[in-house]
Design an enzyme around this catalytic site. Structure first.
Site, short mmCIF file in Angstrom:
data_model
loop_
_atom_site.label_atom_id
_atom_site.label_comp_id
_atom_site.label_asym_id
_atom_site.label_seq_id
_atom_site.Cartn_x
_atom_site.Cartn_y
_atom_site.Cartn_z
N SER A 40 38.35 -24.45 -54.38
CA SER A 40 39.53 -25.29 -54.14
C SER A 40 40.85 -24.54 -54.18
O SER A 40 41.84 -25.02 -53.66
CB SER A 40 39.57 -26.45 -55.13
N LYS A 78 44.50 -25.85 -60.44
CA LYS A 78 45.25 -26.37 -59.29
C LYS A 78 46.70 -25.89 -59.38
O LYS A 78 47.13 -25.33 -60.37
CB LYS A 78 45.25 -27.91 -59.28
#
Length: 182
Positions: A40, A78
């Site tokens: 990700s 993230k």
């Protein structure tokens, strides 16, 4: 002679003990090693890459952070997109924070090489995906750099700031990558 050996051994044990205490304190309060799992954050961070997390950083827009996953017994990595009070929107692949457009150069490699047509980041407003027009106090809005595959705030909404473990400060490149034989 035996007394000197005992003193030397005690001195070494004392040094080792205090060293371990210092390492434990630093690891618990200041920094910690970790490993990236998943794609990700690619290409910024790659699967199985080793990183060091600072636990004392001031959180700012675009920092890469590690936090307790809100939907699993795991940690996620993230990028901070929205801080408390921010309005977030993506339109025609351009990120707007408080109505100001931002370039996201960290997305360029994926846009150029992995994405064939269309928007890399689908259009959305904060209100559409969270029901709120601003990031609430004490929370963050985060997204992964590999937007098409990232499970992030677009899916699980906001994350509490208290769930943040720290900011990624260093990464260790595999030995092969920099030309050193393993």
């Amino acid at each position: 002679m035996k007394t000197n050996i005992n003193k030397e051994i005690f001195s070494w044990l004392k040094t080792i003990f205090f060293s371990l205490v210092i390492v434990a304190i630093c690891r618990h309060f200041l920094f910690s090693p970790s490993t990236v799992y998943g794609e990700s954050m690619s290409p910024t961070l790659k699967d199985h890459e080793k990183i060091i997390i600072s636990k004392v950083s001031k959180l700012e827009h675009f920092d890469v952070i590690v936090f307790h996953a809100p939907d699993a017994d795991a940690y996620y990595i993230k990028r901070i997109i929205g801080l408390p009070g921010d309005r977030i929107e993506v339109k025609d692949d351009i990120l707007y924070i408080n109505d100001k457009p931002y370039k996201e150069p960290y997305l360029k490699p994926n846009r150029n090489h992995l994405w064939a047509g269309g928007n890399f980041t689908g259009d959305f407003t904060l209100k559409e995906i969270t029901g709120k027009s601003k990031v609430p106090k004490g929370h963050l809005f985060v997204m992964g750099d590999n937007r098409p595959v990232s499970k992030d705030s677009r899916h699980f909404k906001f994350i509490p700031i208290k769930s943040v473990i720290g900011e990624v400060k260093f990464r260790f490149y595999p030995l092969k990558k920099i030309g050193i034989p393993e």
